[in-house]
Design an enzyme around this catalytic site. Structure first.
Site, short mmCIF file in Angstrom:
data_model
loop_
_atom_site.label_atom_id
_atom_site.label_comp_id
_atom_site.label_asym_id
_atom_site.label_seq_id
_atom_site.Cartn_x
_atom_site.Cartn_y
_atom_site.Cartn_z
N HIS A 23 0.85 -1.20 0.00
CA HIS A 23 0.00 0.00 0.00
C HIS A 23 0.88 1.25 0.00
O HIS A 23 0.62 2.21 -0.73
CB HIS A 23 -0.86 0.06 1.26
N LYS A 47 -16.38 -6.57 6.86
CA LYS A 47 -15.34 -7.46 7.39
C LYS A 47 -15.04 -7.08 8.83
O LYS A 47 -15.05 -5.90 9.17
CB LYS A 47 -14.05 -7.30 6.58
N ARG A 96 -2.24 -6.45 -8.04
CA ARG A 96 -1.06 -7.27 -7.75
C ARG A 96 -0.91 -8.41 -8.74
O ARG A 96 0.19 -8.74 -9.17
CB ARG A 96 -1.16 -7.86 -6.33
N SER A 134 -3.00 -7.57 3.38
CA SER A 134 -3.23 -7.37 4.82
C SER A 134 -3.68 -8.69 5.45
O SER A 134 -3.27 -9.03 6.55
CB SER A 134 -4.32 -6.31 5.04
#
Ligand code: PNS
Length: 172
Positions: A23, A47, A96, A134
Site C-alpha cells: 500500500h 469485514k 497485484r 493485509s
C-alpha cells in the site's frame, strides 16, 4: 501565459487493516502523479477488522507524513459520492496479480456507471510487494511468522502490542 490546469485530486480507498508496504509503495507513487492524494478508509466495512478505523488512521498518518500532498481520511457509503464531495476526479487502486483484476474491473465499471466523471486509475504493484496482502500479514503474524519488510516498522510494533494484549486477555 496559458491558464493553469486544474489540480487533480485522487482518492486511494481501502480497508488498510493494516497498511502494508505494498500500500505504502502505491501511496508514494500516487503522490508523485497527482496534485493531492487522499488515502481513505471505508468505515462501514462488513469485514471484522483487527484494528479500529481510528487505529488504522493513526497508522496511516504515521507512515504518510513525509508526503506533503497526502492526507488520511475515512468515509461511509458510496465511494463515488465521497469522491465527489472531496472534489476528487480519480480513484487510485493497485493490481497485484490477474486474480485482482476481475474484482477491480467490476468495481471500476460500477463506479464509472454511477459517476462517469470519475476515473479509476490502476497502478501495477511493485513486484517486490505483489504477494503481500493485509489478510496474509495478519495470518502469518498470528501464527508466529516473521512479517518484517512486509509492513512498516510502526505497524509491526502495533501488531506486536495487539498480540500481547490478546494473549493477556486470554490468560485472565
Ligand atoms: O481494500 P479493499 O477492502 O479491497 O477496498 C474495497 C473498497 C473500500 C474500495 C470498496 O469496498 C468500496 O469502495 N466500498 C465503498 C462502497 C461502494 O462504493 N460500493 C460500490 C463499489 S462498486
Amino acid at each position: 501565459m496559458p491558464p493553469k490546469p486544474p489540480s487533480v485530486i485522487a482518492i486511494y480507498p481501502g480497508s488498510f487493516d493494516p497498511i502494508t508496504n505494498g500500500h505504502l509503495d502505491l501511496v508514494q507513487r500516487g503522490a508523485r502523479i497527482f496534485d493531492a492524494l487522499i488515502v481513505s478508509i471505508l468505515r462501514n466495512d462488513s469485514k471484522l477488522p483487527l484494528f479500529s478505523v481510528e487505529e488504522r488512521m493513526d497508522m496511516l498518518r504515521e507512515v504518510v507524513h513525509p508526503y506533503a500532498n497526502v492526507e488520511v481520511d475515512c468515509f461511509d457509503g458510496l465511494l463515488v459520492d465521497y469522491a465527489a464531495q472531496r472534489s476528487a476526479t480519480v480513484l487510485l487502486r493497485g493490481i497485484r496479480a490477474i486474480s485482482d483484476y476481475e474484482y477491480e474491473l467490476q468495481m471500476a465499471s460500477m463506479n464509472h456507471r454511477l459517476r462517469p466523471g470519475i476515473e479509476t486509475v490502476f497502478l501495477m504493484a511493485n513486484e517486490a510487494y505483489s504477494f503481500i496482502s493485509s489478510r496474509l500479514v495478519k495470518e502469518v503474524y498470528g501464527l508466529g511468522g516473521n512479517i518484517s519488510g512486509l509492513v512498516p516498522p510502526s505497524v509491526e510494533a502495533r501488531m506486536h502490542d495487539r498480540m500481547q494484549k490478546t494473549k493477556q486477555r486470554g490468560a485472565e
